[in-house]
Design a protein around this motif. Structure first.
Motif, PDB file in Angstrom:
ATOM      1  N   THR A   1      11.801 -66.102  55.183  1.00  0.00           N
ATOM      2  CA  THR A   1      12.926 -66.044  54.879  1.00  0.00           C
ATOM      3  C   THR A   1      13.963 -65.762  56.183  1.00  0.00           C
ATOM      4  O   THR A   1      13.052 -65.196  56.916  1.00  0.00           O
ATOM      5  CB  THR A   1      13.210 -64.700  53.689  1.00  0.00           C
ATOM      6  N   CYS A   2      15.685 -65.632  55.867  1.00  0.00           N
ATOM      7  CA  CYS A   2      15.896 -65.551  57.223  1.00  0.00           C
ATOM      8  C   CYS A   2      16.374 -63.857  57.381  1.00  0.00           C
ATOM      9  O   CYS A   2      16.962 -63.676  56.334  1.00  0.00           O
ATOM     10  CB  CYS A   2      17.369 -66.057  56.635  1.00  0.00           C
ATOM     11  N   PRO A   3      16.035 -63.355  58.088  1.00  0.00           N
ATOM     12  CA  PRO A   3      15.865 -61.995  58.953  1.00  0.00           C
ATOM     13  C   PRO A   3      17.508 -61.532  58.758  1.00  0.00           C
ATOM     14  O   PRO A   3      17.657 -60.286  58.687  1.00  0.00           O
ATOM     15  CB  PRO A   3      15.270 -61.722  59.808  1.00  0.00           C
ATOM     16  N   ILE A   4      18.102 -62.590  59.149  1.00  0.00           N
ATOM     17  CA  ILE A   4      19.684 -62.009  59.264  1.00  0.00           C
ATOM     18  C   ILE A   4      20.372 -61.958  57.982  1.00  0.00           C
ATOM     19  O   ILE A   4      20.799 -60.820  57.597  1.00  0.00           O
ATOM     20  CB  ILE A   4      20.445 -63.291  59.826  1.00  0.00           C
ATOM     21  N   CYS A   5      20.031 -63.417  57.157  1.00  0.00           N
ATOM     22  CA  CYS A   5      20.486 -62.734  55.291  1.00  0.00           C
ATOM     23  C   CYS A   5      19.738 -62.088  53.969  1.00  0.00           C
ATOM     24  O   CYS A   5      19.990 -61.111  53.491  1.00  0.00           O
ATOM     25  CB  CYS A   5      21.713 -63.726  55.183  1.00  0.00           C
ATOM     26  N   GLY A   6      18.428 -62.444  54.467  1.00  0.00           N
ATOM     27  CA  GLY A   6      17.621 -61.814  53.898  1.00  0.00           C
ATOM     28  C   GLY A   6      17.115 -62.666  52.499  1.00  0.00           C
ATOM     29  O   GLY A   6      16.689 -61.893  51.383  1.00  0.00           O
ATOM     30  N   GLN A   7      18.111 -63.676  52.335  1.00  0.00           N
ATOM     31  CA  GLN A   7      18.351 -64.865  51.097  1.00  0.00           C
ATOM     32  C   GLN A   7      18.193 -65.794  51.745  1.00  0.00           C
ATOM     33  O   GLN A   7      16.874 -66.689  50.806  1.00  0.00           O
ATOM     34  CB  GLN A   7      19.510 -64.318  50.899  1.00  0.00           C
ATOM     35  N   ARG A   8      18.686 -66.823  52.720  1.00  0.00           N
ATOM     36  CA  ARG A   8      18.501 -67.602  52.314  1.00  0.00           C
ATOM     37  C   ARG A   8      17.184 -67.977  53.922  1.00  0.00           C
ATOM     38  O   ARG A   8      16.319 -67.509  53.959  1.00  0.00           O
ATOM     39  CB  ARG A   8      19.360 -68.752  53.525  1.00  0.00           C
ATOM     40  N   LYS A   9      16.758 -69.225  53.049  1.00  0.00           N
ATOM     41  CA  LYS A   9      15.378 -70.075  54.004  1.00  0.00           C
ATOM     42  C   LYS A   9      15.793 -70.021  55.307  1.00  0.00           C
ATOM     43  O   LYS A   9      16.638 -70.388  55.448  1.00  0.00           O
ATOM     44  CB  LYS A   9      14.390 -71.261  53.589  1.00  0.00           C
TER      45      LYS A   9
ATOM     46  N   ALA B   1      16.092 -68.454  61.528  1.00  0.00           N
ATOM     47  CA  ALA B   1      17.675 -68.160  61.054  1.00  0.00           C
ATOM     48  C   ALA B   1      18.001 -69.395  60.021  1.00  0.00           C
ATOM     49  O   ALA B   1      17.289 -70.342  60.502  1.00  0.00           O
ATOM     50  CB  ALA B   1      18.595 -68.002  61.889  1.00  0.00           C
ATOM     51  N   CYS B   2      18.489 -68.684  59.251  1.00  0.00           N
ATOM     52  CA  CYS B   2      19.403 -70.131  57.856  1.00  0.00           C
ATOM     53  C   CYS B   2      20.053 -70.860  58.866  1.00  0.00           C
ATOM     54  O   CYS B   2      20.740 -69.997  60.099  1.00  0.00           O
ATOM     55  CB  CYS B   2      19.039 -69.501  56.405  1.00  0.00           C
ATOM     56  N   SER B   3      20.536 -72.354  58.240  1.00  0.00           N
ATOM     57  CA  SER B   3      21.696 -72.856  59.088  1.00  0.00           C
ATOM     58  C   SER B   3      23.115 -72.154  58.657  1.00  0.00           C
ATOM     59  O   SER B   3      23.601 -72.724  59.646  1.00  0.00           O
ATOM     60  CB  SER B   3      21.714 -74.502  58.317  1.00  0.00           C
ATOM     61  N   ASP B   4      23.129 -71.309  57.322  1.00  0.00           N
ATOM     62  CA  ASP B   4      24.882 -70.984  56.982  1.00  0.00           C
ATOM     63  C   ASP B   4      25.140 -69.573  58.411  1.00  0.00           C
ATOM     64  O   ASP B   4      26.003 -69.525  59.146  1.00  0.00           O
ATOM     65  CB  ASP B   4      24.492 -70.304  55.662  1.00  0.00           C
ATOM     66  N   CYS B   5      23.618 -68.241  58.305  1.00  0.00           N
ATOM     67  CA  CYS B   5      23.904 -67.607  59.256  1.00  0.00           C
ATOM     68  C   CYS B   5      23.935 -68.097  61.211  1.00  0.00           C
ATOM     69  O   CYS B   5      24.438 -67.206  62.125  1.00  0.00           O
ATOM     70  CB  CYS B   5      22.521 -66.680  59.115  1.00  0.00           C
ATOM     71  N   ASN B   6      23.534 -69.484  61.307  1.00  0.00           N
ATOM     72  CA  ASN B   6      23.159 -69.686  62.200  1.00  0.00           C
ATOM     73  C   ASN B   6      24.839 -70.091  63.068  1.00  0.00           C
ATOM     74  O   ASN B   6      25.380 -70.275  63.616  1.00  0.00           O
ATOM     75  CB  ASN B   6      22.370 -70.969  62.460  1.00  0.00           C
TER      76      ASN B   6
END
Ligand SMILES: [Zn+2]
Length: 279
Positions: free
Chosen positions: A102-110, A136-141
């Motif tokens: 789980t992406c630690p930035i959003c806590g939702q996406r992978k 991170a997930c690509s969206d947060c990145n």
């Protein structure tokens, strides 16, 4: 918004692995000469990250040594993030450094990539430094690309350094609109200092987490509504409160914890409001 364990590799270890197959003798010699700079940059980074002062990190690597920014960036892109590079194993090990990917930035996406907390376009000395590489997930990145903090408050959370403990800070409310809205917001404990409070709020806003969580909460409502219709209002409130408690034990600040708690406390939502989401 989740804390993760710091990687066990040092910057010098990872950099040495990445340059281990450089064939050009001149380039290899120049790369080897920067290893002490990379080690001292890692120490400085650790100190500043602990104090929420990474926005003051000054990177003089390319002025003080004979490597260029492009050469340093290529160590990451070609020799670490590239499947043929000698650092690729470390790259994948860092990507695995979260719970259930789980992406630690959003806590939702992978997790799908590594995000440079200090971007590689401006900070060559930490381009392969593990504590600067966040799974991170690509969206947060992608969202992170615009980030250029000038104060501690403008920084986003650093998953290797910012430990928010078990304090509750994410809450949700149902807004009676047409259609109704699930609104998430940050409500920090009073004992938090100003910097931490602002940093969490900035993180929440920068990564557009209200929108992300609202979308998922509505999916949840739509998926559960037929079941909820079988319950009277009191039983539904009790069910949602039980869900909130279970979710809180799994993670105190997941959107699910906030949503179920907010929903369970809302009389209108539990009697008729949830049906408005599916009409
Ligand atoms: Zn994410």
């Amino acid at each position: 918004m989740r804390k993760i364990d710091q990687p066990e590799f040092t910057a010098a270890e990872v950099f040495s692995t990445c340059i281990s197959k450089v064939r050009n003798k001149d380039l290899k010699k120049r790369f080897q000469a920067v290893i002490p700079y990379i080690t001292s940059a890692e120490e400085e980074y650790r100190k500043l990250a602990t104090e929420s002062k990474l926005y003051t990190f000054s990177d003089e690597l390319c002025s003080n040594t004979n490597v260029t920014l492009e050469e340093m960036k290529a160590v990451y892109t070609q020799r670490m993030a590239n499947s043929g590079g000698p650092g690729y194993e470390t790259y994948n090990a860092l990507k695995r450094g979260t719970i259930n990917r789980t992406c630690p930035i959003c806590g939702q996406r992978k997790v799908s990539t590594l995000d440079h907390y200090l971007p590689k376009t401006s900070y060559p000395s930490v381009v392969v430094t593990p504590i600067n590489l966040i799974p991170a997930c690509s969206d947060c990145n992608k969202i992170k690309l615009d980030d250029d903090p000038q104060t501690s408050e403008e920084e986003t959370l650093h998953p290797y350094f910012d430990d928010l403990g078990s304090d509750r800070f994410l809450l949700a409310e149902i807004i009676k609109d047409n259609p109704p809205v699930v609104n998430f917001y940050i409500h920090p404990p009073v004992e938090w200092d100003k910097v931490l409070t602002e940093k969490v709020k900035n993180h929440f806003d920068s990564f557009k987490l209200n929108l992300l969580y609202s979308i998922h909460a509505i999916d949840e409502i739509v998926g559960q509504a037929e079941y909820w219709k079988q319950l009277n209002t009191k039983d539904l409130k009790d069910q949602l409160a039980l869900q909130a408690e279970s979710r809180r034990k799994a993670h105190p600040n997941s959107w699910q914890t906030a949503f179920y708690e907010g929903a369970s406390q809302d009389d209108w939502f539990c009697s008729e409001g949830y049906k408005k989401f599916i009409e």
